[in-house]
Enzyme design. Structure first.
Site, PDB file in Angstrom:
ATOM      1  N   LYS A   1      17.446  -0.442  37.079  1.00 40.38           N
ATOM      2  CA  LYS A   1      18.686  -0.779  37.778  1.00 40.38           C
ATOM      3  C   LYS A   1      18.920  -2.282  37.773  1.00 40.38           C
ATOM      4  O   LYS A   1      18.061  -3.050  38.178  1.00 40.38           O
ATOM      5  CB  LYS A   1      18.606  -0.278  39.220  1.00 40.38           C
ATOM      6  CG  LYS A   1      18.426   1.243  39.309  1.00 40.38           C
ATOM      7  CD  LYS A   1      18.230   1.690  40.731  1.00 40.38           C
ATOM      8  CE  LYS A   1      16.913   1.205  41.301  1.00 40.38           C
ATOM      9  NZ  LYS A   1      16.611   1.755  42.633  1.00 40.38           N
TER      10      LYS A   1
ATOM     11  N   GLY B   1      19.678   0.123  51.678  1.00 37.88           N
ATOM     12  CA  GLY B   1      19.432   1.529  51.331  1.00 37.88           C
ATOM     13  C   GLY B   1      20.102   1.979  50.040  1.00 37.88           C
ATOM     14  O   GLY B   1      20.128   3.174  49.741  1.00 37.88           O
TER      15      GLY B   1
HETATM   16  O1  PXL Z   1      15.005   0.701  49.930  1.00 36.58           O
HETATM   17  C1  PXL Z   1      13.669   0.874  50.035  1.00 36.58           C
HETATM   18  C2  PXL Z   1      13.250   1.510  51.310  1.00 36.58           C
HETATM   19  C3  PXL Z   1      12.621   2.733  51.270  1.00 36.58           C
HETATM   20  N1  PXL Z   1      12.177   3.372  52.366  1.00 36.58           N
HETATM   21  C4  PXL Z   1      12.329   2.839  53.574  1.00 36.58           C
HETATM   22  C5  PXL Z   1      12.967   1.621  53.705  1.00 36.58           C
HETATM   23  C6  PXL Z   1      13.454   0.934  52.537  1.00 36.58           C
HETATM   24  C7  PXL Z   1      14.132  -0.345  52.658  1.00 36.58           C
HETATM   25  O2  PXL Z   1      14.388  -0.864  53.676  1.00 36.58           O
HETATM   26  O3  PXL Z   1      13.136   1.113  54.909  1.00 36.58           O
HETATM   27  C8  PXL Z   1      11.826   3.567  54.770  1.00 36.58           C
END
Ligand code: PXL
Length: 264
Positions: free
Chosen positions: A173, A206
């Site tokens: 990406k 996210g």
């Molecule tokens: O984006 C990666 C990610 C994955 N999982 C959790 C996260 C994050 C980014 O903040 O908090 C739980």
């Protein structure tokens, strides 16, 4: 009914991790189940703490879901440590999971570590051989190949190298490069480029979780990998364009953008 499972961390802020994945599955009309690997105390400003679940309890959750509900596709996000990765690899083999999407999450946008450094090799050696597709961003592709990735040519080389390590589809990406957001998909034969205009919106918390969850949902619905990536890219573009600030930092994307805008 199409079903998907996410194996990932909880984001108390609701924008990434399990929460992003379940919203995405729901938006794309796929029933979502979730296995939590780690609980993060987190908001739009950063990660204040993480609490990893014992690997045995991660395994128990996977058993609970896959013995009863099943999943047409499975994704992994934050796996926290080597013990959890090994448990997930064992269960993926035990249940013969075919459509496995691995988002090789290492560091949160805020810079906080979501995978122990010493577990990176374990992820690559134990879980990658079981994947249908992996979705590293530039930084993750750099760590996984041991090279700096600063251009589309570098992305292509990284995709080829990771494919050679045995992963059927590699999506690198390019969202963190300047210019248009171009992602590169390599299947061992053909390089495909998925390009979208860069959106002027800082609320992108996210994004990686959401894109890989959307790919998982479309795979669960029976799309091919290239078609799933194309559809997921369209979905994330709308979700970013509709994102509005939540909290004081980098806010989440709007997962339900296909259904309503904030303010409606
Ligand atoms: O984006 C990666 C990610 C994955 N999982 C959790 C996260 C994050 C980014 O903040 O908090 C739980």
């Amino acid at each position: 009914m199409f079903k998907a499972l996410t194996i990932a961390g909880s984001d108390s802020g609701g924008g990434a991790g399990i929460q992003a994945d379940l919203k995405t599955f729901a938006a794309l009309k796929v029933y979502g189940a979730s296995v939590i690997t780690s609980v993060t105390a987190q908001n739009t400003l950063g990660v204040q703490g993480t609490f990893d679940l014992p690997p045995g309890f991660v395994g128990l959750q996977i058993d609970a879901v896959l013995k009863d509900i099943g999943a047409d596709a499975v994704k992994t996000g934050m796996l926290a440590n080597a013990g959890i990765i090994e448990m997930v690899a064992t269960k993926v083999q035990e249940y013969g999971v075919k459509n496995l999407v691995i988002d090789p999450v290492m560091v949160a946008k805020s810079g906080d570590l979501l995978l122990a450094r010493e577990a990176r090799r374990v992820l690559q050696e134990k879980l990658f051989p079981l994947a249908l597709i992996i979705t590293p961003n530039l930084e993750e592709a750099g760590v996984l190949t041991g090279r700096e990735i600063g251009s589309e040519e570098d992305m292509e080389a990284a995709a080829r190298e990771l494919h050679e390590q045995g992963v059927p589809y590699v999506l690198v990406k390019g969202g963190h490069l300047a210019g248009a957001a171009t992602d590169i998909l390599f299947d061992g034969r053909e390089i495909r480029r998925f390009s979208a205009p860069r959106l002027d919106n800082r609320h992108t918390h996210g994004t990686g979780c959401t894109l890989s969850a959307a790919i998982t949902a479309f795979l669960a619905r029976g799309l091919t990998v290239p078609a799933a990536v194309a559809a997921a890219k369209e979905y994330i573009q709308a979700a970013i364009s509709q994102a509005r600030g939540v909290g004081q930092g980098c806010g989440p994307v709007h997962h339900l953008a296909p259904y309503y805008s904030w303010g409606d």
